[in-house]
Motif scaffolding. Sequence first.
Motif, PDB file in Angstrom:
ATOM      1  N   VAL A   2       0.851  -1.186   0.000  1.00 52.06           N
ATOM      2  CA  VAL A   2       0.000   0.000   0.000  1.00 52.06           C
ATOM      3  C   VAL A   2       0.886   1.235   0.000  1.00 52.06           C
ATOM      4  O   VAL A   2       1.924   1.271   0.670  1.00 52.06           O
ATOM      5  N   GLN A   3       0.467   2.232  -0.741  1.00 46.51           N
ATOM      6  CA  GLN A   3       1.173   3.516  -0.748  1.00 46.51           C
ATOM      7  C   GLN A   3       0.195   4.640  -0.468  1.00 46.51           C
ATOM      8  O   GLN A   3      -0.959   4.605  -0.933  1.00 46.51           O
ATOM      9  N   LEU A   4       0.655   5.634   0.270  1.00 53.69           N
ATOM     10  CA  LEU A   4      -0.086   6.868   0.469  1.00 53.69           C
ATOM     11  C   LEU A   4       0.711   7.978  -0.191  1.00 53.69           C
ATOM     12  O   LEU A   4       1.862   8.219   0.179  1.00 53.69           O
ATOM     13  N   GLY A  16      -3.577  32.844   4.581  1.00 51.41           N
ATOM     14  CA  GLY A  16      -3.861  32.156   3.333  1.00 51.41           C
ATOM     15  C   GLY A  16      -4.415  30.755   3.530  1.00 51.41           C
ATOM     16  O   GLY A  16      -4.660  30.317   4.668  1.00 51.41           O
ATOM     17  N   SER A  17      -4.593  30.065   2.413  1.00 43.55           N
ATOM     18  CA  SER A  17      -5.182  28.727   2.431  1.00 43.55           C
ATOM     19  C   SER A  17      -4.345  27.753   1.611  1.00 43.55           C
ATOM     20  O   SER A  17      -3.675  28.153   0.657  1.00 43.55           O
ATOM     21  N   LEU A  18      -4.413  26.504   2.008  1.00 45.11           N
ATOM     22  CA  LEU A  18      -3.823  25.408   1.250  1.00 45.11           C
ATOM     23  C   LEU A  18      -4.738  24.202   1.384  1.00 45.11           C
ATOM     24  O   LEU A  18      -5.450  24.065   2.386  1.00 45.11           O
ATOM     25  N   ARG A  19      -4.677  23.331   0.385  1.00 44.00           N
ATOM     26  CA  ARG A  19      -5.448  22.079   0.428  1.00 44.00           C
ATOM     27  C   ARG A  19      -4.480  20.930   0.225  1.00 44.00           C
ATOM     28  O   ARG A  19      -3.819  20.847  -0.809  1.00 44.00           O
ATOM     29  N   LEU A  20      -4.418  20.061   1.203  1.00 45.25           N
ATOM     30  CA  LEU A  20      -3.606  18.854   1.101  1.00 45.25           C
ATOM     31  C   LEU A  20      -4.467  17.683   0.656  1.00 45.25           C
ATOM     32  O   LEU A  20      -5.627  17.574   1.049  1.00 45.25           O
ATOM     33  N   SER A  21      -3.869  16.824  -0.152  1.00 46.35           N
ATOM     34  CA  SER A  21      -4.567  15.626  -0.601  1.00 46.35           C
ATOM     35  C   SER A  21      -3.682  14.405  -0.392  1.00 46.35           C
ATOM     36  O   SER A  21      -2.453  14.505  -0.429  1.00 46.35           O
ATOM     37  N   CYS A  22      -4.328  13.272  -0.177  1.00 51.20           N
ATOM     38  CA  CYS A  22      -3.611  12.018   0.022  1.00 51.20           C
ATOM     39  C   CYS A  22      -4.413  10.908  -0.653  1.00 51.20           C
ATOM     40  O   CYS A  22      -5.609  10.771  -0.385  1.00 51.20           O
ATOM     41  N   ALA A  23      -3.759  10.140  -1.503  1.00 50.63           N
ATOM     42  CA  ALA A  23      -4.417   9.039  -2.202  1.00 50.63           C
ATOM     43  C   ALA A  23      -3.770   7.723  -1.805  1.00 50.63           C
ATOM     44  O   ALA A  23      -2.543   7.586  -1.867  1.00 50.63           O
ATOM     45  N   VAL A  74     -14.695   6.163  -2.372  1.00 48.37           N
ATOM     46  CA  VAL A  74     -14.601   5.496  -3.674  1.00 48.37           C
ATOM     47  C   VAL A  74     -13.190   5.649  -4.237  1.00 48.37           C
ATOM     48  O   VAL A  74     -12.606   4.699  -4.762  1.00 48.37           O
ATOM     49  N   LYS A  75     -12.653   6.850  -4.104  1.00 44.94           N
ATOM     50  CA  LYS A  75     -11.320   7.128  -4.654  1.00 44.94           C
ATOM     51  C   LYS A  75     -10.204   6.833  -3.650  1.00 44.94           C
ATOM     52  O   LYS A  75      -9.027   6.962  -3.986  1.00 44.94           O
ATOM     53  N   ASN A  76     -10.568   6.461  -2.425  1.00 43.27           N
ATOM     54  CA  ASN A  76      -9.568   6.205  -1.371  1.00 43.27           C
ATOM     55  C   ASN A  76      -8.665   7.416  -1.139  1.00 43.27           C
ATOM     56  O   ASN A  76      -7.438   7.294  -1.080  1.00 43.27           O
ATOM     57  N   THR A  77      -9.289   8.566  -1.029  1.00 45.24           N
ATOM     58  CA  THR A  77      -8.539   9.793  -0.813  1.00 45.24           C
ATOM     59  C   THR A  77      -9.023  10.509   0.450  1.00 45.24           C
ATOM     60  O   THR A  77     -10.165  10.340   0.885  1.00 45.24           O
ATOM     61  N   VAL A  78      -8.127  11.293   1.014  1.00 45.85           N
ATOM     62  CA  VAL A  78      -8.453  12.157   2.138  1.00 45.85           C
ATOM     63  C   VAL A  78      -7.837  13.520   1.867  1.00 45.85           C
ATOM     64  O   VAL A  78      -6.757  13.619   1.282  1.00 45.85           O
ATOM     65  N   HIS A  79      -8.573  14.566   2.246  1.00 49.61           N
ATOM     66  CA  HIS A  79      -8.135  15.920   1.987  1.00 49.61           C
ATOM     67  C   HIS A  79      -8.141  16.723   3.282  1.00 49.61           C
ATOM     68  O   HIS A  79      -8.909  16.432   4.199  1.00 49.61           O
ATOM     69  N   VAL A  92       5.861  19.684   8.710  1.00 51.32           N
ATOM     70  CA  VAL A  92       5.683  18.637   7.713  1.00 51.32           C
ATOM     71  C   VAL A  92       4.386  17.916   8.066  1.00 51.32           C
ATOM     72  O   VAL A  92       4.208  17.481   9.207  1.00 51.32           O
ATOM     73  N   TYR A  93       3.513  17.813   7.093  1.00 48.95           N
ATOM     74  CA  TYR A  93       2.216  17.179   7.300  1.00 48.95           C
ATOM     75  C   TYR A  93       2.232  15.763   6.712  1.00 48.95           C
ATOM     76  O   TYR A  93       2.657  15.565   5.575  1.00 48.95           O
ATOM     77  N   TYR A  94       1.763  14.823   7.511  1.00 48.16           N
ATOM     78  CA  TYR A  94       1.771  13.409   7.123  1.00 48.16           C
ATOM     79  C   TYR A  94       0.345  12.866   7.059  1.00 48.16           C
ATOM     80  O   TYR A  94      -0.452  13.075   7.968  1.00 48.16           O
ATOM     81  N   CYS A  95       0.073  12.142   6.011  1.00 49.94           N
ATOM     82  CA  CYS A  95      -1.189  11.417   5.872  1.00 49.94           C
ATOM     83  C   CYS A  95      -1.049  10.066   6.569  1.00 49.94           C
ATOM     84  O   CYS A  95       0.012   9.433   6.515  1.00 49.94           O
ATOM     85  N   ASN A  96      -2.124   9.634   7.200  1.00 49.81           N
ATOM     86  CA  ASN A  96      -2.135   8.348   7.891  1.00 49.81           C
ATOM     87  C   ASN A  96      -3.428   7.609   7.577  1.00 49.81           C
ATOM     88  O   ASN A  96      -4.491   8.235   7.487  1.00 49.81           O
ATOM     89  N   ALA A  97      -3.340   6.296   7.418  1.00 50.12           N
ATOM     90  CA  ALA A  97      -4.546   5.515   7.162  1.00 50.12           C
ATOM     91  C   ALA A  97      -4.406   4.125   7.763  1.00 50.12           C
ATOM     92  O   ALA A  97      -3.339   3.506   7.662  1.00 50.12           O
ATOM     93  N   ALA A  98      -5.488   3.660   8.379  1.00 49.27           N
ATOM     94  CA  ALA A  98      -5.551   2.291   8.898  1.00 49.27           C
ATOM     95  C   ALA A  98      -6.260   1.449   7.841  1.00 49.27           C
ATOM     96  O   ALA A  98      -7.451   1.637   7.595  1.00 49.27           O
ATOM     97  N   ILE A  99      -5.513   0.538   7.216  1.00 54.63           N
ATOM     98  CA  ILE A  99      -6.009  -0.149   6.022  1.00 54.63           C
ATOM     99  C   ILE A  99      -6.067  -1.653   6.256  1.00 54.63           C
ATOM    100  O   ILE A  99      -5.112  -2.257   6.749  1.00 54.63           O
TER     101      ILE A  99
END
Length: 120
Positions: A2-4, A16-23, A74-79, A92-99
């Motif tokens: 699995v990869q994030l 300001g604003s930013l949008r982070l995405s993780c797939a 459906v897309k297995n993404t988190v924002h 540094v921002y890290y995405c995490n997922a329990a899969i």
Amino acid sequence: QVQLLESGGGLVQPGGSLRLSCAASGYIFSINAMGWYRQAPGKQRELVAVVSSGGSSAYADSVKGRFTISRDNVKNTVHLQMNSLKPEDTAVYYCNAAISDWAMKVTDYWGQGTQVTVSS
């Protein structure tokens, strides 16, 4: 395996604003909680926001009202939509997922991290 894969970090001015995405991709049966953590220089990694598979979310007090976490099952993404950014959000921002895999084994996965810098 699995990869994030994260994207969306960068340099932004205060306010300001930013949008982070993780797939998430790979050998996935289902994804339980997904979240974002951050680590600033000299500090421990801390939870920023988390969202369950059902859509319930929780936030660190320091980001409540400014950050919004969302996911697409459906897309297995988190924002992570980050508004009204402050210099203290720099990290540094890290995405995490329990899969879960097809054998129902649950593993905690991490992304490689993406730098967010808030500075004028």
